[in-house]
Motif scaffolding. Structure first.
Motif, short mmCIF file in Angstrom:
data_model
loop_
_atom_site.label_atom_id
_atom_site.label_comp_id
_atom_site.label_asym_id
_atom_site.label_seq_id
_atom_site.Cartn_x
_atom_site.Cartn_y
_atom_site.Cartn_z
N ALA A 34 0.82 -1.22 0.00
CA ALA A 34 0.00 0.00 0.00
C ALA A 34 0.85 1.26 0.00
CB ALA A 34 -0.94 -0.01 1.20
N ASP A 35 2.06 1.20 0.61
CA ASP A 35 2.90 2.40 0.66
C ASP A 35 3.64 2.66 -0.64
OD1 ASP A 35 4.98 0.54 0.70
OD2 ASP A 35 5.38 0.78 2.84
N GLY A 36 3.61 1.71 -1.58
CA GLY A 36 4.24 1.91 -2.88
C GLY A 36 5.75 1.89 -2.88
N LEU A 37 6.37 1.51 -1.77
CA LEU A 37 7.83 1.54 -1.66
C LEU A 37 8.45 0.29 -2.29
CD1 LEU A 37 8.24 2.95 1.96
CD2 LEU A 37 8.24 4.19 -0.21
N LYS A 38 9.65 0.46 -2.82
CA LYS A 38 10.32 -0.62 -3.54
C LYS A 38 11.10 -1.50 -2.58
CE LYS A 38 13.16 -1.40 -7.65
NZ LYS A 38 13.88 -0.74 -8.77
N ARG A 39 10.74 -2.79 -2.54
CA ARG A 39 11.42 -3.73 -1.65
C ARG A 39 11.95 -4.97 -2.38
NH1 ARG A 39 6.76 -2.32 1.31
NH2 ARG A 39 7.18 -0.85 3.00
N VAL A 40 11.80 -4.99 -3.69
CA VAL A 40 12.33 -6.11 -4.46
C VAL A 40 12.85 -5.59 -5.79
CG1 VAL A 40 10.07 -6.70 -5.45
CG2 VAL A 40 11.87 -8.44 -5.34
N ASN A 41 14.01 -6.12 -6.21
CA ASN A 41 14.61 -5.77 -7.50
C ASN A 41 14.80 -7.05 -8.32
OD1 ASN A 41 15.86 -2.74 -7.31
ND2 ASN A 41 15.92 -3.74 -5.32
N THR A 42 14.30 -7.05 -9.54
CA THR A 42 14.54 -8.13 -10.50
C THR A 42 15.30 -7.52 -11.67
OG1 THR A 42 12.51 -9.27 -9.85
CG2 THR A 42 13.49 -9.89 -11.94
N PHE A 43 16.51 -8.03 -11.95
CA PHE A 43 17.37 -7.34 -12.91
C PHE A 43 18.35 -8.31 -13.56
CE2 PHE A 43 19.23 -7.22 -8.71
CZ PHE A 43 20.55 -7.57 -8.91
N MET A 44 18.87 -7.88 -14.70
CA MET A 44 19.94 -8.61 -15.39
C MET A 44 21.28 -8.01 -14.98
SD MET A 44 20.43 -11.10 -17.56
CE MET A 44 18.95 -11.23 -18.58
N GLY A 45 22.18 -8.86 -14.48
CA GLY A 45 23.51 -8.41 -14.12
C GLY A 45 24.42 -8.30 -15.34
N THR A 46 25.57 -7.68 -15.14
CA THR A 46 26.54 -7.56 -16.24
C THR A 46 27.08 -8.93 -16.67
OG1 THR A 46 28.33 -7.20 -14.64
CG2 THR A 46 27.23 -5.25 -15.54
#
Length: 273
Positions: free
Chosen positions: A143-155
């Motif tokens: 509900a607070d809209g804060l970012k707590r997870v990252n999904t990403f491609m590394g180098t």
């Protein structure tokens, strides 16, 4: 999660009264089957949310009306998208101090919507009999809209999932900080990543982007299979925890230094308290 004794009118005959070990937890779902009832609880949330989500489970036998001990339980989350399906990071399920309560975590990478949804398959074994139940669940953004997870491609061309674990209740202090790091080997397998470092640089964007002293980067703890360090928070408010993911050979896989010219990293968590 223990039993307590209480007496009535100071009588000598004490009766054992079992405490409810889930009294302070929120019941997320109760699934009713022919043989059992499966209950799923959360300690901090009232619904399934994206990010690191610890779950607590109990299985009640309908015949004996007792909660089951020593069940062999596992979880398999699945995201059903319009053109594909994928799983997510998930931990083994273990018994807690109370042998009728089991716990494990899931990292949901995204919320569901009108056409895409999550389900969880609960696999468990009781007295040599195997059970498998799949249930659709609603996963929402916090509900607070804060970012707590990252999904990403590394180098290194590997896809990672980095999720915030704690502190759950941040304080103006040097807080213990934890996170979990998984990599996507296949669409269905997300093993824990060991031996890397998560460098942190917390900043307050609304206060001149100032940092804080005595932070300790997150390093891998083999016992918990999580990344642990120290997060210094010098005042209340909104903080962006800028990060860099560094592998075991010192290569930066994702994230940048915060400078006057670059006020934030592309890899970060958000907290507000």
């Amino acid at each position: 999660m223990t039993c307590i004794s209480c007496s009535k009118d100071d009588a000598d005959d004490n009766t054992e009264v079992e405490e409810n070990p889930m009294e302070d937890f929120s019941l997320l779902k109760e699934f009713d089957y022919d043989e059992h009832t499966l209950e799923v609880y959360s300690e901090n949330n009232t619904q399934f949310e994206i990010g690191y989500t610890p779950l607590y489970m109990r299985i009640k036998d309908k015949v004996s009306e007792k909660y089951v001990e020593n069940a062999d339980l596992s979880l398999k989350p699945m995201m059903h998208m319009e053109n594909m399906m994928h799983s997510s990071p998930v931990s083994p399920v273990v018994a807690t101090d109370n042998p009728t309560v089991y716990t494990g975590y899931v990292v949901f990478q995204m919320p569901g919507n009108a056409t895409e949804y999550w389900d969880i398959t609960f696999n468990y074994s009781l007295n040599g009999t195997e059970f498998s139940k799949t249930e659709r669940i609603d996963v929402v953004a916090p509900a607070d809209g804060l970012k707590r997870v990252n999904t990403f491609m590394g180098t290194d061309e590997t896809r990672y999932v980095l999720a915030y674990v704690g502190p759950v209740a941040p304080q103006v202090a040097l807080n213990d900080m934890t996170a979990v790091l998984h990599k996507m080997e296949t669409m269905m397998e997300f093993p824990v990543v060991e031996g890397y470092t998560v460098e942190i640089d917390p900043r307050m964007p609304g206060m001149g982007n100032h940092s804080s002293p005595n932070n300790v980067d997150l390093s891998y703890n083999g016992q918990t299979q999580m990344y642990a360090g120290k997060l210094s928070l010098s005042m209340t408010g909104y903080w962006k925890i800028n990060m860099k993911l560094v592998d075991d050979e010192g290569a930066v896989l994702k994230g940048e230094d915060v400078t006057d010219e670059n006020p934030e990293s592309s890899l970060y968590f958000e907290i507000e308290f």
